[in-house]
Write a protein that holds these residues in place. Structure first.
Motif, PDB file in Angstrom:
ATOM      1  N   PRO A 138       2.843   5.079  11.354  1.00  0.00           N
ATOM      2  CA  PRO A 138       2.980   6.535  11.528  1.00  0.00           C
ATOM      3  C   PRO A 138       4.125   6.925  12.455  1.00  0.00           C
ATOM      4  CG  PRO A 138       0.675   5.908  11.619  1.00  0.00           C
ATOM      5  CD  PRO A 138       1.460   4.634  11.640  1.00  0.00           C
ATOM      6  N   MET A 139       4.377   6.147  13.498  1.00  0.00           N
ATOM      7  CA  MET A 139       5.455   6.473  14.425  1.00  0.00           C
ATOM      8  C   MET A 139       6.813   6.251  13.766  1.00  0.00           C
ATOM      9  SD  MET A 139       3.869   5.132  18.038  1.00  0.00           S
ATOM     10  CE  MET A 139       4.586   6.435  19.043  1.00  0.00           C
ATOM     11  N   GLY A 140       6.938   5.194  12.962  1.00  0.00           N
ATOM     12  CA  GLY A 140       8.165   5.001  12.214  1.00  0.00           C
ATOM     13  C   GLY A 140       8.419   6.132  11.229  1.00  0.00           C
ATOM     14  N   THR A 141       7.340   6.618  10.624  1.00  0.00           N
ATOM     15  CA  THR A 141       7.451   7.739   9.694  1.00  0.00           C
ATOM     16  C   THR A 141       7.923   8.999  10.406  1.00  0.00           C
ATOM     17  OG1 THR A 141       5.666   6.800   8.363  1.00  0.00           O
ATOM     18  CG2 THR A 141       6.185   9.114   8.014  1.00  0.00           C
ATOM     19  N   ASN A 196       0.838  -1.189   0.000  1.00  0.00           N
ATOM     20  CA  ASN A 196       0.000   0.000   0.000  1.00  0.00           C
ATOM     21  C   ASN A 196       0.876   1.243   0.000  1.00  0.00           C
ATOM     22  OD1 ASN A 196       0.261   0.941   3.056  1.00  0.00           O
ATOM     23  ND2 ASN A 196       0.052  -1.295   3.035  1.00  0.00           N
ATOM     24  N   VAL A 197       0.291   2.353  -0.397  1.00  0.00           N
ATOM     25  CA  VAL A 197       1.059   3.586  -0.571  1.00  0.00           C
ATOM     26  C   VAL A 197       1.602   4.105   0.752  1.00  0.00           C
ATOM     27  CG1 VAL A 197      -0.981   5.078  -0.368  1.00  0.00           C
ATOM     28  CG2 VAL A 197       1.000   5.868  -1.671  1.00  0.00           C
ATOM     29  N   PHE A 198       0.928   3.829   1.858  1.00  0.00           N
ATOM     30  CA  PHE A 198       1.355   4.359   3.154  1.00  0.00           C
ATOM     31  C   PHE A 198       2.660   3.707   3.613  1.00  0.00           C
ATOM     32  CE2 PHE A 198      -3.350   4.203   3.015  1.00  0.00           C
ATOM     33  CZ  PHE A 198      -3.577   5.564   2.888  1.00  0.00           C
ATOM     34  N   SER A 199       2.687   2.385   3.643  1.00  0.00           N
ATOM     35  CA  SER A 199       3.903   1.707   4.082  1.00  0.00           C
ATOM     36  C   SER A 199       5.035   1.889   3.075  1.00  0.00           C
ATOM     37  CB  SER A 199       3.629   0.222   4.310  1.00  0.00           C
ATOM     38  OG  SER A 199       3.089  -0.388   3.157  1.00  0.00           O
ATOM     39  N   ILE A 200       4.699   2.014   1.799  1.00  0.00           N
ATOM     40  CA  ILE A 200       5.730   2.246   0.783  1.00  0.00           C
ATOM     41  C   ILE A 200       6.382   3.607   1.000  1.00  0.00           C
ATOM     42  CG2 ILE A 200       6.115   2.664  -1.679  1.00  0.00           C
ATOM     43  CD1 ILE A 200       4.014   0.506  -2.242  1.00  0.00           C
ATOM     44  N   ALA A 201       5.577   4.634   1.273  1.00  0.00           N
ATOM     45  CA  ALA A 201       6.128   5.967   1.533  1.00  0.00           C
ATOM     46  C   ALA A 201       6.996   5.961   2.782  1.00  0.00           C
ATOM     47  CB  ALA A 201       4.983   6.978   1.682  1.00  0.00           C
ATOM     48  N   ALA A 202       6.537   5.267   3.824  1.00  0.00           N
ATOM     49  CA  ALA A 202       7.318   5.203   5.062  1.00  0.00           C
ATOM     50  C   ALA A 202       8.656   4.511   4.835  1.00  0.00           C
ATOM     51  CB  ALA A 202       6.516   4.483   6.140  1.00  0.00           C
ATOM     52  N   MET A 203       8.635   3.374   4.123  1.00  0.00           N
ATOM     53  CA  MET A 203       9.882   2.658   3.874  1.00  0.00           C
ATOM     54  C   MET A 203      10.789   3.432   2.925  1.00  0.00           C
ATOM     55  SD  MET A 203      10.372   0.051   5.678  1.00  0.00           S
ATOM     56  CE  MET A 203      11.831  -0.484   4.774  1.00  0.00           C
ATOM     57  N   VAL A 245      21.025   3.972  15.161  1.00  0.00           N
ATOM     58  CA  VAL A 245      20.043   3.291  16.018  1.00  0.00           C
ATOM     59  C   VAL A 245      18.647   3.844  15.757  1.00  0.00           C
ATOM     60  CG1 VAL A 245      19.301   3.002  18.406  1.00  0.00           C
ATOM     61  CG2 VAL A 245      21.704   2.663  17.793  1.00  0.00           C
ATOM     62  N   LEU A 246      18.553   5.145  15.579  1.00  0.00           N
ATOM     63  CA  LEU A 246      17.243   5.755  15.338  1.00  0.00           C
ATOM     64  C   LEU A 246      16.670   5.305  13.994  1.00  0.00           C
ATOM     65  CD1 LEU A 246      15.477   7.639  17.008  1.00  0.00           C
ATOM     66  CD2 LEU A 246      16.387   9.569  15.713  1.00  0.00           C
ATOM     67  N   LEU A 247      17.530   5.172  12.979  1.00  0.00           N
ATOM     68  CA  LEU A 247      17.056   4.704  11.675  1.00  0.00           C
ATOM     69  C   LEU A 247      16.576   3.249  11.767  1.00  0.00           C
ATOM     70  CD1 LEU A 247      16.706   5.437   8.678  1.00  0.00           C
ATOM     71  CD2 LEU A 247      18.963   4.449   8.270  1.00  0.00           C
ATOM     72  N   LEU A 248      17.309   2.415  12.485  1.00  0.00           N
ATOM     73  CA  LEU A 248      16.873   1.028  12.679  1.00  0.00           C
ATOM     74  C   LEU A 248      15.562   0.977  13.458  1.00  0.00           C
ATOM     75  CD1 LEU A 248      20.302  -0.668  13.525  1.00  0.00           C
ATOM     76  CD2 LEU A 248      19.015  -0.808  11.373  1.00  0.00           C
ATOM     77  N   THR A 249      15.395   1.891  14.400  1.00  0.00           N
ATOM     78  CA  THR A 249      14.136   1.966  15.148  1.00  0.00           C
ATOM     79  C   THR A 249      12.986   2.332  14.224  1.00  0.00           C
ATOM     80  OG1 THR A 249      15.310   2.632  17.165  1.00  0.00           O
ATOM     81  CG2 THR A 249      12.956   3.118  17.052  1.00  0.00           C
ATOM     82  N   ALA A 250      13.219   3.305  13.346  1.00  0.00           N
ATOM     83  CA  ALA A 250      12.182   3.690  12.385  1.00  0.00           C
ATOM     84  C   ALA A 250      11.791   2.509  11.507  1.00  0.00           C
ATOM     85  CB  ALA A 250      12.675   4.850  11.525  1.00  0.00           C
ATOM     86  N   MET A 251      12.783   1.775  11.018  1.00  0.00           N
ATOM     87  CA  MET A 251      12.493   0.601  10.184  1.00  0.00           C
ATOM     88  C   MET A 251      11.721  -0.451  10.971  1.00  0.00           C
ATOM     89  SD  MET A 251      15.151  -1.919   8.163  1.00  0.00           S
ATOM     90  CE  MET A 251      15.734  -0.587   7.123  1.00  0.00           C
ATOM     91  N   GLY A 252      12.134  -0.672  12.212  1.00  0.00           N
ATOM     92  CA  GLY A 252      11.438  -1.659  13.038  1.00  0.00           C
ATOM     93  C   GLY A 252       9.993  -1.282  13.287  1.00  0.00           C
ATOM     94  N   LEU A 253       9.724  -0.021  13.572  1.00  0.00           N
ATOM     95  CA  LEU A 253       8.353   0.427  13.813  1.00  0.00           C
ATOM     96  C   LEU A 253       7.493   0.257  12.566  1.00  0.00           C
ATOM     97  CD1 LEU A 253       9.064   3.688  15.859  1.00  0.00           C
ATOM     98  CD2 LEU A 253       8.017   1.591  16.732  1.00  0.00           C
ATOM     99  N   VAL A 254       8.060   0.587  11.403  1.00  0.00           N
ATOM    100  CA  VAL A 254       7.305   0.488  10.154  1.00  0.00           C
ATOM    101  C   VAL A 254       6.967  -0.965   9.829  1.00  0.00           C
ATOM    102  CG1 VAL A 254       7.413   0.828   7.655  1.00  0.00           C
ATOM    103  CG2 VAL A 254       8.183   2.644   9.189  1.00  0.00           C
ATOM    104  N   LEU A 255       7.904  -1.860  10.030  1.00  0.00           N
ATOM    105  CA  LEU A 255       7.715  -3.254   9.611  1.00  0.00           C
ATOM    106  C   LEU A 255       7.011  -4.109  10.655  1.00  0.00           C
ATOM    107  CD1 LEU A 255      11.164  -3.976   7.927  1.00  0.00           C
ATOM    108  CD2 LEU A 255       9.000  -3.424   6.800  1.00  0.00           C
ATOM    109  N   TYR A 256       7.194  -3.803  11.927  1.00  0.00           N
ATOM    110  CA  TYR A 256       6.712  -4.692  12.978  1.00  0.00           C
ATOM    111  C   TYR A 256       5.200  -4.741  13.082  1.00  0.00           C
ATOM    112  CZ  TYR A 256       5.916  -6.646  17.613  1.00  0.00           C
ATOM    113  OH  TYR A 256       5.466  -7.409  18.656  1.00  0.00           O
ATOM    114  N   MET A 257       4.546  -3.584  13.004  1.00  0.00           N
ATOM    115  CA  MET A 257       3.106  -3.556  13.226  1.00  0.00           C
ATOM    116  C   MET A 257       2.472  -2.437  12.403  1.00  0.00           C
ATOM    117  SD  MET A 257       1.116  -3.337  16.907  1.00  0.00           S
ATOM    118  CE  MET A 257       2.044  -4.736  17.575  1.00  0.00           C
TER     119      MET A 257
END
Length: 501
Positions: free
Chosen positions: A331-334, A284-291, A314-326
């Motif tokens: 939005p928080m990863g973004t 979907n466009v939302f997760s694609i934009a975030a990634m 570490v912050l970038l890995l956190t963003a990736m984890g938030l986007v992919l995990y749930m």
């Protein structure tokens, strides 16, 4: 006799004739001023574009199933002043309901009582526009005005799936506030003690405060462990004390220390029945934009051959984890990716304009103008009609009105919030507040919904002899064809059924 060419003239001696060097310097200064002026205008266009998109999203029609029950809980809080206890809507719950999102629920119920359904639209628009302003400010920490505006647009797109009128909007706004504060703290090692108040308000509003504390804690550890960024001992102790104070603030809300465990109680049941608690689909466009924001930051680092400090990695890995995990954490990863992408692009581009107090005042003024526009739209007839779920259920509504008080209704899960709000005298078999139900009971509900072996056991357990379901659902078909339930009323995509024997 002609004057020698090397002899200064009177004009030269008195300094009345400008030199060629000063002409060139003046021209360069004028060119720079013109370029800066054009860049500033383009920058405000970018910010205006982001705020305009926020206004459109914030006042748009929505199909949100949770809004209904949040309003019911908020009204009950206003009427009774209680935040926990059993309620008539959840006869089959294992434990009493605790209103962990009581502050926005009560505010929304009060505003809807004051101005009507448009109050929900206004609160949504207020939150979205505030988030846009914060995303812009996060990007503006490292990028120019235009870049910050465009990054805010992409970030808003990435967060778009979560921008529905629910208390989680408060979480997104306050998460951006805490990230902005900690980004500055990392650079000056000064604790922002006002964050303690922010976390108290956050804990009264929504359960994602836990993610905020976790991200702040990870930032603190990364800052301390990297010799390049490690603060002195005194600053380290003060920052650690800030984290402890923010955690303590969560424990001293009206719900007490038990609130610290509430996110885990919800997660245990929600993952099995709600899609937003599952891993993020990347179709979907939302997760694609975030990634894209996350990957774009990493690629820019590689291209520029920069070695970012540990805390940024570490912050970038956190963003990736938030986007992919749930799905619900996208939005928080973004939000986390926003300042990182701006910082990466700002390092390889031209030096951004300096941030000034005047610019901050202008941002507030523009934000206030858009909030005023949102109020006008929200209080118009369009605002009153913004909620599209569940559609026109007039026939089903009348059929439900005719049922005796306390009637148990086998309900479509998504419709349960509307059922609670519009027919509070009836008893749904299950509702969207999954944390109050036993996990085995919810599994039985899902089994019945899917007409799997043993699906009729729930009917016996609950004594349900009426059902309001999607017309084309497997359960509605099974009740009619296998058990002979009769159709009482239909409306849009729903049907009200009654047992005949």
């Amino acid at each position: 006799m002609a004057a020698d060419s090397t002899t200064p003239t009177a004009d030269d001696a008195t300094g009345t004739r400008p030199s060629h060097a000063s002409d060139r310097a003046s021209d360069r200064a004028s060119d720079r001023a013109s370029a800066d002026s054009a860049q500033t205008r383009l920058g405000w266009v970018g910010f205006g574009l982001a705020m305009s998109l926020g206004l459109v999203i914030g006042t748009a029609r929505f199909w949100e199933v949770d809004t209904w029950w949040h309003l019911s809980v908020g009204q009950r809080i206003l009427d009774t002043g209680t935040l926990r206890g059993p309620d008539a809507w959840a006869r089959f719950a294992e434990r009493p309901y605790t209103a962990t999102q009581w502050l926005p629920e009560a505010v929304a119920a009060w505003l809807v009582g004051l101005v009507g359904p448009g109050g929900v639209v206004f609160l949504r628009a207020l939150a979205v526009l505030t988030l846009v302003g914060l995303l812009y400010c996060l990007a503006r920490l490292s990028a120019g005005r235009l870049s910050a505006g465009l990054i805010a647009v992409v970030a808003l797109l990435g967060a778009g799936a979560g921008l529905n009128p629910r208390p989680q909007l408060v979480s997104f706004v306050l998460f951006a506030v805490t990230l902005l504060a900690w980004w500055r703290t990392i650079h000056d090692h000064r604790p922002r003690w006002w964050l303690v108040v922010v976390y108290w308000l956050w804990a009264c509003s929504h359960g994602l405060w836990s993610i905020g504390l976790a991200v702040n804690g990870v930032l603190f550890l990364a800052l301390v462990l990297d010799p390049r960024t490690r603060p002195d001992r005194r600053a380290t102790v003060r920052l650690g004390a800030l984290l402890a104070a923010c955690t303590a603030a969560v424990a001293v809300t009206p719900l007490g220390p038990a609130l610290l465990l509430s996110p885990f109680q919800v997660a245990d049941n929600a993952a099995g029945i709600a899609e937003e608690w599952r891993a993020t689909p990347l179709n979907n466009v939302f997760s694609i934009a975030a990634m894209a924001m996350v990957v774009g930051t990493g690629l820019t680092w590689l291209w520029s051959r920069r070695r970012p400090p540990v805390w940024k990695v570490v912050l970038l890995l956190t963003a990736m984890g938030l986007v992919l995990y749930m799905w619900r954490l996208v939005p928080m990863g973004t939000i986390v990716a926003t300042p990182l992408l701006a910082d990466a692009l700002g390092a390889v581009g031209r030096r951004p304009e300096l941030r000034t107090r005047r610019e901050r005042r202008q941002i507030v003024v523009v934000w206030a103008v858009f909030v005023a526009l949102a109020a006008v739209v929200s209080l118009s007839p369009a605002g009153a009609r913004a909620q599209q779920f569940p559609g026109d259920l007039a026939g089903v509504d009348r059929g439900l009105d005719a049922l005796p008080r306390g009637t148990v209704v086998l309900d479509d899960f998504a419709l349960s919030g509307w059922l609670i709000n519009q027919h509070p005298d009836l008893v749904p078999v299950a509702d969207l507040r999954v944390e109050i139900y036993d996990a085995a009971y919810l599994r039985a509900y899902v089994r019945t919904e899917r007409v799997e072996p043993g699906w009729q056991e729930l009917l016996t357990t609950t004594g349900a002899r009426h059902a309001v379901l999607k017309s084309d659902s497997a359960l509605a078909t099974a009740l009619q064809q296998r058990l002979g339930w009769a159709v009482v009323a239909t409306a849009d995509d729903y049907v009200l059924l009654r047992a005949t024997r």
